[in-house]
Write an enzyme that holds these catalytic residues in place. Structure first.
Site, PDB file in Angstrom:
ATOM      1  N   SER A  86       0.800  -1.231   0.000  1.00 55.27           N
ATOM      2  CA  SER A  86       0.000   0.000   0.000  1.00 55.27           C
ATOM      3  C   SER A  86       0.829   1.275   0.000  1.00 55.27           C
ATOM      4  O   SER A  86       0.267   2.370   0.116  1.00 55.27           O
ATOM      5  CB  SER A  86      -0.941   0.002   1.212  1.00 55.27           C
ATOM      6  OG  SER A  86      -0.230  -0.305   2.375  1.00 55.27           O
ATOM      7  N   THR A 188      -1.506   3.012   4.361  1.00 54.35           N
ATOM      8  CA  THR A 188      -0.698   4.230   4.262  1.00 54.35           C
ATOM      9  C   THR A 188       0.176   4.426   5.488  1.00 54.35           C
ATOM     10  O   THR A 188      -0.285   4.212   6.608  1.00 54.35           O
ATOM     11  CB  THR A 188      -1.667   5.429   4.152  1.00 54.35           C
ATOM     12  OG1 THR A 188      -2.294   5.358   2.881  1.00 54.35           O
ATOM     13  CG2 THR A 188      -0.960   6.760   4.301  1.00 54.35           C
ATOM     14  N   THR A 206       1.685   7.062   0.253  1.00 54.16           N
ATOM     15  CA  THR A 206       0.801   5.932  -0.050  1.00 54.16           C
ATOM     16  C   THR A 206       0.715   5.662  -1.548  1.00 54.16           C
ATOM     17  O   THR A 206       0.967   6.555  -2.353  1.00 54.16           O
ATOM     18  CB  THR A 206      -0.632   6.239   0.463  1.00 54.16           C
ATOM     19  OG1 THR A 206      -1.442   5.078   0.373  1.00 54.16           O
ATOM     20  CG2 THR A 206      -1.294   7.351  -0.318  1.00 54.16           C
ATOM     21  N   ARG A 216      -7.163   8.997  -9.879  1.00 53.44           N
ATOM     22  CA  ARG A 216      -7.707   9.287  -8.551  1.00 53.44           C
ATOM     23  C   ARG A 216      -6.571   9.693  -7.583  1.00 53.44           C
ATOM     24  O   ARG A 216      -5.530   9.078  -7.516  1.00 53.44           O
ATOM     25  CB  ARG A 216      -8.434   8.063  -8.016  1.00 53.44           C
ATOM     26  CG  ARG A 216      -9.074   8.245  -6.621  1.00 53.44           C
ATOM     27  CD  ARG A 216      -8.184   7.733  -5.523  1.00 53.44           C
ATOM     28  NE  ARG A 216      -8.856   7.717  -4.218  1.00 53.44           N
ATOM     29  CZ  ARG A 216      -8.226   7.472  -3.067  1.00 53.44           C
ATOM     30  NH1 ARG A 216      -6.935   7.218  -3.059  1.00 53.44           N
ATOM     31  NH2 ARG A 216      -8.883   7.470  -1.926  1.00 53.44           N
ATOM     32  N   VAL A 217      -6.819  10.737  -6.835  1.00 56.00           N
ATOM     33  CA  VAL A 217      -5.895  11.183  -5.785  1.00 56.00           C
ATOM     34  C   VAL A 217      -6.653  11.147  -4.473  1.00 56.00           C
ATOM     35  O   VAL A 217      -7.818  11.549  -4.415  1.00 56.00           O
ATOM     36  CB  VAL A 217      -5.390  12.618  -6.088  1.00 56.00           C
ATOM     37  CG1 VAL A 217      -4.640  13.202  -4.900  1.00 56.00           C
ATOM     38  CG2 VAL A 217      -4.494  12.616  -7.331  1.00 56.00           C
ATOM     39  N   GLY A 218      -6.017  10.674  -3.434  1.00 56.64           N
ATOM     40  CA  GLY A 218      -6.676  10.579  -2.130  1.00 56.64           C
ATOM     41  C   GLY A 218      -6.319  11.734  -1.217  1.00 56.64           C
ATOM     42  O   GLY A 218      -5.848  12.794  -1.651  1.00 56.64           O
ATOM     43  N   ASP A 219      -6.510  11.507   0.060  1.00 53.24           N
ATOM     44  CA  ASP A 219      -6.255  12.563   1.055  1.00 53.24           C
ATOM     45  C   ASP A 219      -4.777  12.750   1.375  1.00 53.24           C
ATOM     46  O   ASP A 219      -4.365  13.814   1.843  1.00 53.24           O
ATOM     47  CB  ASP A 219      -6.968  12.198   2.363  1.00 53.24           C
ATOM     48  CG  ASP A 219      -6.407  10.893   2.937  1.00 53.24           C
ATOM     49  OD1 ASP A 219      -6.418   9.873   2.210  1.00 53.24           O
ATOM     50  OD2 ASP A 219      -5.918  10.898   4.086  1.00 53.24           O
ATOM     51  N   THR A 239      -5.404   7.998   7.919  1.00 55.82           N
ATOM     52  CA  THR A 239      -5.314   6.798   7.090  1.00 55.82           C
ATOM     53  C   THR A 239      -6.728   6.286   6.867  1.00 55.82           C
ATOM     54  O   THR A 239      -7.631   6.572   7.651  1.00 55.82           O
ATOM     55  CB  THR A 239      -4.417   5.738   7.762  1.00 55.82           C
ATOM     56  OG1 THR A 239      -4.335   4.589   6.914  1.00 55.82           O
ATOM     57  CG2 THR A 239      -4.944   5.311   9.113  1.00 55.82           C
ATOM     58  N   GLY A 240      -6.912   5.536   5.794  1.00 54.65           N
ATOM     59  CA  GLY A 240      -8.239   5.012   5.504  1.00 54.65           C
ATOM     60  C   GLY A 240      -8.775   5.557   4.193  1.00 54.65           C
ATOM     61  O   GLY A 240      -8.007   5.965   3.321  1.00 54.65           O
ATOM     62  N   GLY A 242      -9.697   7.845   1.737  1.00 55.59           N
ATOM     63  CA  GLY A 242      -9.314   9.244   1.622  1.00 55.59           C
ATOM     64  C   GLY A 242     -10.443  10.203   1.325  1.00 55.59           C
ATOM     65  O   GLY A 242     -10.434  11.342   1.800  1.00 55.59           O
TER      66      GLY A 242
HETATM   67  C1  SD4 Z   1      -6.080   7.042   0.261  1.00 54.17           C
HETATM   68  N1  SD4 Z   1      -5.845   7.448   2.604  1.00 54.17           N
HETATM   69  O1  SD4 Z   1      -5.504   7.098  -0.811  1.00 54.17           O
HETATM   70  C2  SD4 Z   1      -5.284   6.754   1.481  1.00 54.17           C
HETATM   71  C3  SD4 Z   1      -5.224   5.271   1.656  1.00 54.17           C
HETATM   72  C4  SD4 Z   1      -4.913   4.912   3.038  1.00 54.17           C
HETATM   73  O2  SD4 Z   1      -4.901   3.669   4.756  1.00 54.17           O
HETATM   74  O3  SD4 Z   1      -4.628   5.674   3.886  1.00 54.17           O
HETATM   75  N2  SD4 Z   1      -5.048   3.796   3.438  1.00 54.17           N
HETATM   76  O4  SD4 Z   1      -7.291   7.181   0.374  1.00 54.17           O
END
Ligand code: SD4
Length: 328
Positions: A86, A188, A206, A216-219, A239-240, A242
């Site tokens: 990840s 992450t 991450t 796609r871009v996350g948080d 984490t999680g 995003g």
């Molecule tokens: C995301 N927050 O790209 C990241 C993935 C992640 O724990 O944190 N996983 O959404």
């Protein structure tokens, strides 16, 4: 759907089978909210893989090095690990088979650097640091970020390992678009450090949600969502899933709650509760926040059971179960 009347669980502090250096337990004492208190330099990071990452950070912090160098060195361990599915090299690709990376870093002066949708570079956090230190910008994306990295000496390489490719091929053979949310214990890496001078820094890196849509871009690279550091107050990392943190600017919220006097666990809980209050369907979603304040207090809160974080300081290291909102 998540039952909003579900109870909040403040989990018991457990070591989860990790051995402790002699005397290390003395380093950690708890208040009723299970905020952990330490004295002196300390590093905390998300998930079990944080234990190994913290060791690299501690090599710097333990010799009175600065927090910024420590967090960069720490998260690079996960970025380089091909077994880590990840983060960085070996991360699971998007639905089209591309490994695309997001990362950011913040120092004690409030400077920030970030990269998103970056391909073929093993250490996005170091690119983020260079953007912070050598450009007038905060964030570079995609091809522009790659061009910047290569022109500054980073080497391009294929980040898709055989192991990750096989997992992607198996997923693709099912022909479904179904990104994998993050309930499993491998995610992450977000890292926060307090150094011997009392300065805070943080980093987050991450490969994002596995099998996400291309682009796609996350948080994680978004300052205030995936990471926020304010050296007067404290720092937080997320984490999680995003999308949930992006819509609530969760890491900024955690730091602002600490500014108002909350301890780290309560501040993280407010940010999780904000999501619970705003989002209807949280089935299969996981979100976790980790915070460290200027006084060396730290704690976390997650939506579901299963999130944990790693601590290391002069007295030793350990893994701590997060307090969480629902057990299911
Ligand atoms: C995301 N927050 O790209 C990241 C993935 C992640 O724990 O944190 N996983 O959404």
């Amino acid at each position: 759907m998540l039952n909003r009347r579900n109870f909040i669980v403040r989990s018991v502090l457990t070591g989860l089978g990790f051995s402790l250096a002699p005397g290390s337990l003395r380093a950690f004492s708890l208040n009723p909210g299970l905020t952990v208190r330490t004295n002196g330099p300390v590093v905390v990071s998300t998930w079990r893989h944080g234990l190994q990452a913290n060791e690299a950070a501690w090599e710097i912090l333990g010799q009175d090095g600065n927090a910024l160098d420590a967090v960069e060195a720490g998260v690079r361990v996960c970025e380089a690990d091909p077994e880590n599915l990840s983060v960085g090299y070996g991360g699971l690709p998007d639905r089209d088979g591309h490994v695309t990376l997001d990362a950011c870093i913040m120092d004690e002066k409030g400077n920030a650097g970030s990269v998103c949708f970056l391909e073929n570079i093993r250490h996005p956090v170091s690119v983020a640091r260079l953007i912070m230190e050598n450009t007038p910008h905060v964030m570079l994306a995609g091809g522009g970020a790659l061009q910047f990295a290569v022109s500054n000496g980073f080497t391009e390489e294929n980040l898709l390992t055989d192991k990750a490719r096989k997992i992607w091929e198996a997923w693709r053979s099912e022909e479904k678009y179904k990104p994998v949310p993050n309930i499993e214990n491998h995610d992450t890496i977000g890292m926060l450090a307090l150094d011997a001078n009392g300065n805070l820094s943080g980093a987050c890196t991450t490969s994002g949600m596995a099998f996400k849509m291309h682009g796609r871009v996350g948080d994680s690279p978004i300052i205030g969502a995936g990471l926020f550091v304010d050296n007067e107050v404290g720092a937080a990392v997320a984490t999680g899933q995003g999308e949930l943190m992006m819509k609530t600017l969760g890491s900024f919220l955690v730091v602002e709650m600490m500014r108002g006097g909350m301890d780290p666990v309560d501040a993280c809980q407010v940010a999780v509760k904000r999501i619970v209050d705003k989002v209807k369907d949280l089935e299969n979603a996981q979100v976790g926040y980790l915070a460290l304040d200027k006084q060396g207090r730290m704690g976390s809160f997650s939506l579901r059971k299963g999130f944990d974080y790693a601590i290391q300081n002069a007295q030793g290291k350990r893994l701590i179960d997060s307090a969480h909102y629902v057990s299911g």
